[in-house]
Design an enzyme around this catalytic site. Structure first.
Site, PDB file in Angstrom:
ATOM      1  N   LYS A   2       0.823  -1.216   0.000  1.00  8.63           N
ATOM      2  CA  LYS A   2       0.000   0.000   0.000  1.00  8.63           C
ATOM      3  C   LYS A   2       0.852   1.259   0.000  1.00  8.63           C
ATOM      4  CE  LYS A   2      -4.397  -1.463   1.992  1.00  8.63           C
ATOM      5  NZ  LYS A   2      -5.401  -1.220   3.024  1.00  8.63           N
TER       6      LYS A   2
ATOM      7  N   LYS B 158      -5.407 -10.576  -6.746  1.00  9.78           N
ATOM      8  CA  LYS B 158      -6.634 -10.803  -5.967  1.00  9.78           C
ATOM      9  C   LYS B 158      -7.662  -9.731  -6.306  1.00  9.78           C
ATOM     10  CE  LYS B 158      -5.769  -8.045  -1.868  1.00  9.78           C
ATOM     11  NZ  LYS B 158      -5.876  -7.799  -0.482  1.00  9.78           N
TER      12      LYS B 158
ATOM     13  N   LYS C 115     -10.832  -3.893  -3.821  1.00 12.83           N
ATOM     14  CA  LYS C 115     -11.577  -2.643  -4.049  1.00 12.83           C
ATOM     15  C   LYS C 115     -10.668  -1.544  -4.560  1.00 12.83           C
ATOM     16  CE  LYS C 115     -11.540  -2.653   0.884  1.00 12.83           C
ATOM     17  NZ  LYS C 115     -12.365  -3.231   1.903  1.00 12.83           N
TER      18      LYS C 115
HETATM   19  P1  TYM Z   1     -10.590  -5.985   4.134  1.00  6.54           P
HETATM   20  O1  TYM Z   1     -11.622  -4.972   4.450  1.00  6.54           O
HETATM   21  O2  TYM Z   1      -9.540  -5.658   3.136  1.00  6.54           O
HETATM   22  O3  TYM Z   1     -11.269  -7.339   3.667  1.00  6.54           O
HETATM   23  C1  TYM Z   1     -12.274  -7.954   4.420  1.00  6.54           C
HETATM   24  C2  TYM Z   1     -12.165  -9.468   4.341  1.00  6.54           C
HETATM   25  O4  TYM Z   1     -12.270  -9.923   2.989  1.00  6.54           O
HETATM   26  C3  TYM Z   1     -11.163 -10.773   2.680  1.00  6.54           C
HETATM   27  N1  TYM Z   1     -10.817 -10.579   1.251  1.00  6.54           N
HETATM   28  C4  TYM Z   1     -10.717 -11.577   0.356  1.00  6.54           C
HETATM   29  N2  TYM Z   1     -10.898 -12.906   0.465  1.00  6.54           N
HETATM   30  C5  TYM Z   1     -10.741 -13.648  -0.657  1.00  6.54           C
HETATM   31  N3  TYM Z   1     -10.431 -13.115  -1.875  1.00  6.54           N
HETATM   32  C6  TYM Z   1     -10.245 -11.785  -2.025  1.00  6.54           C
HETATM   33  N4  TYM Z   1      -9.963 -11.273  -3.216  1.00  6.54           N
HETATM   34  C7  TYM Z   1     -10.392 -10.949  -0.874  1.00  6.54           C
HETATM   35  N5  TYM Z   1     -10.292  -9.605  -0.673  1.00  6.54           N
HETATM   36  C8  TYM Z   1     -10.556  -9.405   0.636  1.00  6.54           C
HETATM   37  C9  TYM Z   1     -10.050 -10.297   3.593  1.00  6.54           C
HETATM   38  O5  TYM Z   1      -9.072 -11.292   3.771  1.00  6.54           O
HETATM   39  C10 TYM Z   1     -10.813  -9.989   4.860  1.00  6.54           C
HETATM   40  O6  TYM Z   1     -11.042 -11.174   5.609  1.00  6.54           O
HETATM   41  N6  TYM Z   1      -7.324  -5.920   7.845  1.00  6.54           N
HETATM   42  C11 TYM Z   1      -8.638  -6.377   7.495  1.00  6.54           C
HETATM   43  C12 TYM Z   1      -9.756  -5.829   8.355  1.00  6.54           C
HETATM   44  C13 TYM Z   1      -9.587  -6.063   9.815  1.00  6.54           C
HETATM   45  C14 TYM Z   1      -9.695  -7.303  10.474  1.00  6.54           C
HETATM   46  C15 TYM Z   1      -9.486  -7.016  11.865  1.00  6.54           C
HETATM   47  C16 TYM Z   1      -9.946  -8.594  10.043  1.00  6.54           C
HETATM   48  C17 TYM Z   1      -9.317  -5.123  10.763  1.00  6.54           C
HETATM   49  N7  TYM Z   1      -9.269  -5.702  11.999  1.00  6.54           N
HETATM   50  C18 TYM Z   1      -9.519  -8.037  12.799  1.00  6.54           C
HETATM   51  C19 TYM Z   1      -9.979  -9.604  11.002  1.00  6.54           C
HETATM   52  C20 TYM Z   1      -9.764  -9.323  12.357  1.00  6.54           C
HETATM   53  C21 TYM Z   1      -8.897  -5.960   6.063  1.00  6.54           C
HETATM   54  O7  TYM Z   1      -8.265  -5.124   5.520  1.00  6.54           O
HETATM   55  O8  TYM Z   1      -9.928  -6.507   5.498  1.00  6.54           O
END
Ligand code: TYM
Length: 355
Positions: A135, A218, A221
């Site tokens: 990022k 992957k 967004k």
């Molecule tokens: P975020 O908002 O980027 O994504 C949310 C969840 O979606 C999953 N994900 C995917 N899974 C499969 N294929 C994809 N292309 C794909 N894109 C996204 C992510 O792995 C995630 O599970 N850091 C985290 C948010 C967070 C969090 C936490 C998660 C903050 N605190 C505590 C678990 C526990 C994140 O950026 O998710």
């Protein structure tokens, strides 16, 4: 007990909750409200699993707005996307009577524990996080915020505050989960047993959903081109168009081979995850058919799955007061658990309690 990096559903998820009877183990997960819709990767990689795990766990599902502000956000848009993300959780099947669905910034303990965890994290250790490297490189390291750098410690705080046993996420969060475990073990060994050591729950089949236009990357967004990104809030004709123009290859065979045929393999993976049929069953079903047939059938299936979720999301957003009330009640429940952990942490650290 298996270590972090579980790629199939671990047996202990079921046995553990049965053994513990009425007191179910805790679970935490979250998503950022950083766009106008969750996408198919979020849905298949995490949300579908969240819905299933509600039976076996005392689940805390969070809209992580403090994580979203580690990159610039328009305030009005952030507020709207926070409600929208919560509505999508509910619309996909999160049951507010069983699980606590709340907004991260409503529970102050998240920021407070994050600070403590920052103080026990090595600078080099944080610098090795690949998500930060990716990022920060995108916008130039000089303009990356310190918040983006400390993002993983806030995520660790989210998880550890709830003494979470399980954390269902996609593959891209594995490294953050490893750091969380390291920090929990470090704190426990320096200050005495305080945190439960969490386990990542990453479903092998849907761990990574790929971009339809660039099937080596992957689905994300932040993709520069949204043609390969399927959003829950996209209308039906847009979804069909995106699948019909998905990148495949020229050999014309419907066969799963991630290295040689990433586009077709991604379509088969999505099809399998939604339909419940194995990839082998799908290869047999589509043997001799053209890519157009596969894309058309898959588009119909995705539309049939997503359309009701989109409709329920819009219905939930129509009653904003009720949505806000629900989020507020869940934040109160979450605060009780979080405050108890934070109190213990502060005590162990030697912070003087306020008289
Ligand atoms: P975020 O908002 O980027 O994504 C949310 C969840 O979606 C999953 N994900 C995917 N899974 C499969 N294929 C994809 N292309 C794909 N894109 C996204 C992510 O792995 C995630 O599970 N850091 C985290 C948010 C967070 C969090 C936490 C998660 C903050 N605190 C505590 C678990 C526990 C994140 O950026 O998710």
């Amino acid at each position: 007990m298996p270590s972090v990096g579980q790629t199939t559903r671990p047996f202990w998820l079921t046995t553990l909750s049965k053994l513990e009877g009425m007191t179910k183990p805790n679970l935490f997960s979250g998503m950022q409200p950083s766009s106008g819709s969750l996408h198919l990767g979020n849905y298949l990689g995490a949300l579908v699993n969240w819905v299933k795990l509600q039976d076996e766990f005392n689940a805390f599902y969070c809209v992580v707005d403090l994580h979203a502000i580690t990159v610039p956000q328009d305030p009005a848009v952030l507020r709207a996307n926070t409600r929208l993300t919560a509505a999508q959780y509910l619309a996909a099947g999160i049951d507010p009577a069983r699980s606590s669905l709340f907004v991260q910034s409503h529970v102050a303990a998240h920021s407070q524990l994050a600070w403590v965890l920052n103080t026990i994290t090595g600078f080099g250790e944080a610098g090795r996080m690949t998500q930060f490297k990716d990022k920060s490189q995108k916008g130039g390291v000089e303009s990356a915020s310190v918040g983006l750098f400390t993002y993983p410690m806030l995520m660790a705080a989210d998880i550890l505050l709830y003494q979470s046993k399980a954390v269902p996420v996609g593959e891209d969060q594995r490294q953050h989960l490893e750091l969380t475990r390291d920090l929990a073990e470090r704190f426990n060994s320096r200050f005495g047993q305080t945190f439960t050591i969490p386990e990542a729950v990453i479903l092998k089949e849907t761990a990574k959903i790929y971009d339809l236009q660039n099937p080596d990357a992957k689905m994300s967004k932040s993709a520069a081109d949204t043609k390969g990104l399927v959003n829950i809030m996209d209308d039906n004709s847009t979804i069909v168009k995106k699948f019909k123009s998905a990148v495949t290859d020229t050999d014309g065979e419907i066969r799963f081979d991630r290295a040689a045929k990433p586009g077709v393999s991604n379509l088969l993976g999505i099809f399998s995850a939604i339909s419940g049929h194995t990839v082998q069953e799908l290869e047999t079903r589509f043997a001799g058919a053209g890519y157009g047939t596969l894309k058309g059938d898959l588009a119909d299936l995705v539309v049939a799955t997503i359309e009701p979720i989109r409709d329920r999301t819009n219905a939930l957003l129509a009653d904003q007061a009720e949505l806000d009330r629900l989020l507020s009640a869940a934040a109160d429940r979450a605060s009780e658990v979080a405050e108890a952990t934070l109190k213990q942490v502060n005590d162990r650290l030697g912070l003087l309690p306020k008289a």
